[in-house]
Enzyme design. Structure first.
Site, mmCIF file in Angstrom:
data_model
loop_
_atom_site.group_PDB
_atom_site.id
_atom_site.type_symbol
_atom_site.label_atom_id
_atom_site.label_comp_id
_atom_site.label_asym_id
_atom_site.label_seq_id
_atom_site.Cartn_x
_atom_site.Cartn_y
_atom_site.Cartn_z
ATOM 1 N N LYS A 89 56.425 24.226 69.837
ATOM 2 C CA LYS A 89 55.358 24.810 69.017
ATOM 3 C C LYS A 89 55.777 24.891 67.548
ATOM 4 O O LYS A 89 54.997 24.624 66.650
ATOM 5 C CB LYS A 89 55.053 26.213 69.546
ATOM 6 C CG LYS A 89 53.945 26.925 68.798
ATOM 7 C CD LYS A 89 53.757 28.333 69.330
ATOM 8 C CE LYS A 89 52.643 29.054 68.601
ATOM 9 N NZ LYS A 89 52.590 30.484 68.882
ATOM 10 N N GLN A 90 57.006 25.322 67.328
ATOM 11 C CA GLN A 90 57.452 25.543 65.952
ATOM 12 C C GLN A 90 58.961 25.391 65.902
ATOM 13 O O GLN A 90 59.627 25.457 66.941
ATOM 14 C CB GLN A 90 57.048 26.936 65.491
ATOM 15 C CG GLN A 90 57.753 28.072 66.188
ATOM 16 C CD GLN A 90 57.000 29.392 66.065
ATOM 17 O OE1 GLN A 90 56.175 29.712 66.911
ATOM 18 N NE2 GLN A 90 57.300 30.148 65.033
ATOM 19 N N TRP B 154 58.303 39.269 62.708
ATOM 20 C CA TRP B 154 59.553 38.755 62.117
ATOM 21 C C TRP B 154 59.243 37.845 60.935
ATOM 22 O O TRP B 154 60.111 37.533 60.126
ATOM 23 C CB TRP B 154 60.391 37.998 63.173
ATOM 24 C CG TRP B 154 59.830 36.677 63.615
ATOM 25 C CD1 TRP B 154 58.614 36.461 64.202
ATOM 26 C CD2 TRP B 154 60.434 35.376 63.490
ATOM 27 N NE1 TRP B 154 58.430 35.122 64.464
ATOM 28 C CE2 TRP B 154 59.540 34.427 64.049
ATOM 29 C CE3 TRP B 154 61.639 34.901 62.995
ATOM 30 C CZ2 TRP B 154 59.800 33.056 64.104
ATOM 31 C CZ3 TRP B 154 61.906 33.532 63.059
ATOM 32 C CH2 TRP B 154 60.991 32.636 63.602
ATOM 33 N N ASP B 155 57.987 37.453 60.807
ATOM 34 C CA ASP B 155 57.557 36.596 59.707
ATOM 35 C C ASP B 155 58.004 37.170 58.361
ATOM 36 O O ASP B 155 58.354 36.427 57.444
ATOM 37 C CB ASP B 155 56.018 36.502 59.672
ATOM 38 C CG ASP B 155 55.409 36.050 60.990
ATOM 39 O OD1 ASP B 155 56.033 36.280 62.038
ATOM 40 O OD2 ASP B 155 54.302 35.499 60.972
ATOM 41 N N GLU C 7 57.284 29.280 71.290
ATOM 42 C CA GLU C 7 56.638 30.063 72.362
ATOM 43 C C GLU C 7 56.037 29.173 73.451
ATOM 44 O O GLU C 7 55.422 29.679 74.390
ATOM 45 C CB GLU C 7 55.578 30.979 71.750
ATOM 46 C CG GLU C 7 56.200 32.090 70.914
ATOM 47 C CD GLU C 7 55.160 32.931 70.180
ATOM 48 O OE1 GLU C 7 54.008 32.492 70.050
ATOM 49 O OE2 GLU C 7 55.524 34.036 69.715
HETATM 50 C C1 BGC Z 1 54.273 32.485 66.185
HETATM 51 C C2 BGC Z 1 55.258 33.603 65.899
HETATM 52 C C3 BGC Z 1 54.728 34.430 64.771
HETATM 53 C C4 BGC Z 1 53.312 34.928 65.052
HETATM 54 C C5 BGC Z 1 52.690 35.618 63.872
HETATM 55 C C6 BGC Z 1 52.912 33.088 66.486
HETATM 56 O O1 BGC Z 1 51.990 32.073 66.707
HETATM 57 O O2 BGC Z 1 54.695 31.728 67.286
HETATM 58 O O3 BGC Z 1 56.508 33.059 65.551
HETATM 59 O O4 BGC Z 1 55.553 35.534 64.574
HETATM 60 O O5 BGC Z 1 52.488 33.820 65.357
HETATM 61 O O6 BGC Z 1 52.640 34.776 62.768
#
Ligand code: BGC
Length: 768
Positions: free
Chosen positions: A601-602, A358-359, A489
């Protein structure tokens, strides 16, 4: 692993002094590529120390059999691995029969440079071999942007204290492996090795996927810059081809090998053509010559930088950071081929499978949209459109019906590759990003035709998914979405993740809105789509009911939307109070402890507020920022940029700047202690957004109006950037005292700056 060893420089990434501990990190940081292929910055000569070898070709992957502890129905059979491709850069070197290996000889004056302005990588060093010979080496290498199947190396060795033989053994090695192979399997089969005079090619195919790849090399030699003829000795092994040349030098002489390499693949050629096509490429490269190719490379990058560059005055580290991000993004994806996409590690490593997340929609599209022609962002959207059938199949495997689509968490060809249930089945917010990408593109470009031709079908399938995925809760008297993982996550299987629920509601509403527009403005397309998808007014009415009655967890006490049901049951302790020695928590804590903690985490709730900022008041933004930022550990590279942009938007410039540095120099300063695995390519687009959308305050709101709100961190003298807005080039300059816009295009441009409408005639500079 050392941190902070990269020397600040405006246009280059520079390493000085040889430290074996930096080799793998530098192999990532100094990676080179041209959007179609790329390589880690491995040494050309042998290196017996720790190294992570990697050469990659866009779109060539291997379906590695899934490895999980406990199989769950619905798991994909394989994980698509970005494939380490045959190595053409290698040159074994011997000085009077002693191998050159920086792990065993004495190295001094080591310098490595990645010149981002001109697109090349160089190294220079002195080496003293165990046998006493001293040499001065200088190398230059690049992957051509213009001749995009070709790369070139110039490797000089000066004999400092001896006369004797320098033996060069350039080779192609198809006996390569992936470090991340699940079952230590070999992914390639060598089909044919063709030898010739100073040139050769290997045809190899990937097992299972059966991509055929031709890898060729051609070499040329000079002593003291005079081209010489040398006698070639061939060594052919089962999977490699090596030629050996002995060059006699006198003390003070410099011997040079030029090596040209090429990859061609069955993505673009018939299998039978590959050997010949690869050879033709290296023959042409040799004819053009190293210096000519280098000139062309410099010109190509000059073109790229014209619209992509961001200039920061007064802060070299910030300048280097942003250019590094822009450079790597361009090395990963140039946007000319709708079959390719932007892997989180690009061509710099293997982790993540190198496929599409999804990035792309959530982070990368704005960068490509504003620094290149609109066709580039459109290609990224078409990539997903082309995978719609697979997304529908994917949803069917999980029990969804009636054309509902669930786009994969990670993919190469549209099929899901991820295999952790809490992400594969639960991190469904990714589906919303697909629609957000379309919305963003249409707003920015005003190309609504994209919706009628392609986008609407994607939106219908996704609206169907959300409608089926939500269920009505009698207790809440609302629709709820249960058992999900949000962008954060560090929480799994939660109920009513605010971000997911918000996106679900928005996706449905936007899809219906677009449906109505297509119905009125593109009636033919409307008929075609309705027939193809079997859509009825009754069905959309049901979707809207879900959207209208969606549930959002809210805390009256804190006056904030909660990340998910029950978030406040957690022990809330700000990240600041965690000992430094316990971070990053994903490397120091058990998973169980992470899941129970309040640490994010984000960006999660804030990710939603970033996407839909215009739907929230600034007080709301501030409240949520103040609640969530102290709990966020930013252990995903995708996080700091979103916090930086929001901080700028609520006038928290010191915070915005702190988070900016973190995103811009995430890899250069190795914040997350993992750069040796590869660079974080997709978050680099977030760095770009941090300046353009964050400090520059650029937005294109739903009304299609271009808006700026420029601010500047106190650490900088000025910054400037360029955007391509609907085919018009606009330059923005902001210093501590001034703010200027230059309209380079042939049209008058209207925009909002700090809430005032201004109009800039063609080729005019306006100071605001
Ligand atoms: C992130 C995801 C991301 C993926 C690839 C993961 O660590 O939590 O949001 O899509 O990395 O960048």
């Amino acid at each position: 692993m050392n941190k902070n060893y990269i020397i600040p420089n405006e246009w280059s990434i520079v390493e000085e002094g040889f430290d074996k501990k930096n080799v793998e990190a530098s192999e990532s940081l100094f990676s080179i590529g041209n959007g179609s292929m790329g390589q880690r910055a491995n040494f050309e000569e042998d290196y017996s120390g720790d190294t992570f070898q990697g050469s990659y070709i866009g779109g060539i992957y291997y379906p590695d059999k899934t490895r999980v502890g406990w199989w769950k129905n619905g798991y994909p059979e394989y994980f698509a691995k970005v494939l380490n491709a045959p190595n053409w850069i290698g040159i074994h070197i011997q000085i009077n029969n002693t191998k050159l290996d920086l792990n065993t000889c004495e190295v001094s004056d080591f310098k490595r440079e990645l010149n981002m302005k001109e697109g090349w990588l160089s190294r220079s060093f002195k080496a003293k071999l165990q046998t006493g010979e001293e040499i001065q080496v200088s190398t230059k290498r690049f992957i051509s942007v213009k001749y995009n199947e070709v790369g070139a190396i110039k490797y000089n060795i000066k004999a400092l204290n001896f006369s004797g033989d320098i033996i060069f053994s350039p080779y192609i090695d198809a006996g390569i492996e992936n470090e991340d192979s699940n079952y230590n399997e070999y992914f390639w089969k060598t089909l044919k090795i063709l030898e010739g005079t100073n040139e050769g090619s290997i045809l190899a195919k990937t097992l299972k996927t059966e991509f055929n790849v031709g890898t060729a090399m051609k070499v040329d030699f000079a002593v003291n810059n005079n081209i010489i003829e040398t006698t070639q000795q061939n060594i052919i092994a089962e999977k490699s081809l090596t030629y050996t040349y002995k060059i006699n030098v006198q003390e003070g002489d410099t011997a040079t090998i030029y090596k040209y390499g090429s990859y061609v693949s069955s993505l673009n050629y018939e299998n039978e053509e590959l050997i010949e096509a690869s050879l033709k490429n290296v023959q042409e490269a040799k004819e053009l010559g190293f210096e000519y190719l280098l000139e062309a490379q410099i010109k190509s990058w000059e073109e790229i930088w014209k619209t992509a560059d961001i200039i920061i005055e007064g802060d070299v580290k910030a300048q280097q950071g942003i250019r590094f991000n822009i450079f790597q993004l361009n090395q990963t994806y140039m946007g000319t081929d709708a079959r390719l996409n932007i892997g989180p590690k690009g061509f710099t490593g293997e982790k993540y499978g190198g496929s599409t997340y999804w990035d792309t929609e959530a982070y990368c599209i704005p960068f490509y949209m504003a620094t290149k022609d609109a066709s580039v962002a459109k290609n990224l959207l078409i990539y997903r459109y082309n995978q719609l059938d697979k997304a529908i199949e994917n949803a069917e495997k999980l029990g969804f019906k009636n054309g509902a689509a669930l786009y994969p968490m990670v993919t190469m060809n549209g099929e899901e590759c991820h295999n952790e249930w809490e992400i594969t089945f639960e991190e469904i917010h990714r589906n919303g990003a697909m629609v957000y990408g379309i919305y963003n593109y249409v707003n920015y470009t005003q190309d609504f035709e994209y919706v009628s031709q392609y986008g609407l079908e994607v939106m219908i399938a996704i609206a169907r998914f959300w409608h089926q995925r939500a269920n009505f809760s009698k207790i809440k008297n609302k629709f709820v979405i249960l058992g999900v993982t949000g962008p954060n996550e560090y929480e799994n299987n939660v109920n009513n993740n605010f971000y997911t629920n918000y996106l679900a509601k928005w996706c449905i509403e936007y899809a219906v809105d677009c449906l109505n527009k297509v119905k009125h403005n593109y009636p033919e397309d409307f008929k075609r789509i309705v027939a193809k998808t079997n859509l009825s007014g009754e069905e959309t009415y049901k979707w809207l009911k879900v959207a209208e009655h969606m549930y959002f967890p809210y805390s009256e006490e804190n006056n904030v939307y909660l990340q998910q049901d029950g978030f406040l049951d957690k022990e809330i302790i700000p990240v600041d109070e965690l000992p430094k020695s316990e971070r990053p928590i994903n490397q120091k804590w058990s998973w169980d402890r992470i899941l129970r903690s309040c640490y994010i985490k984000q960006a999660d709730v804030l990710q939603g507020m970033f996407f839909f900022e215009d739907k929230f008041s600034s007080e709301e933004l501030e409240r949520h920022f103040d609640f969530y930022e102290p709990l966020t550990v930013h252990e995903s590279s995708l996080s700091p940029c979103v916090h930086s942009i929001l901080a700028a938007s609520i006038d928290r410039m010191p915070k915005a700047y702190e988070q900016y540095l973190r995103t811009a120099r995430l890899d250069l300063d190795d914040y997350n202690c993992e750069v040796h695995e590869g660079c974080h390519i997709t978050s680099m687009a977030g760095t770009w957004m941090s300046i353009v959308q964050g400090f520059g305050g650029m937005r294109v709101w739903e009304n299609g109006k271009l808006t700026f709100n420029p601010q500047i961190p106190k650490e900088w003298k000025s910054y400037s950037f360029t955007i391509n807005f609907r085919g018009n080039i606009i330059k923005v300059y902001k210093s501590q005292t001034e703010c200027k816009f230059y309209n380079e295009s042939g049209n008058e441009i209207k925009m909002m700056v700090h809430d005032t409408e201004i109009s800039i005639p063609s080729k005019q500079l306006v100071t605001v």
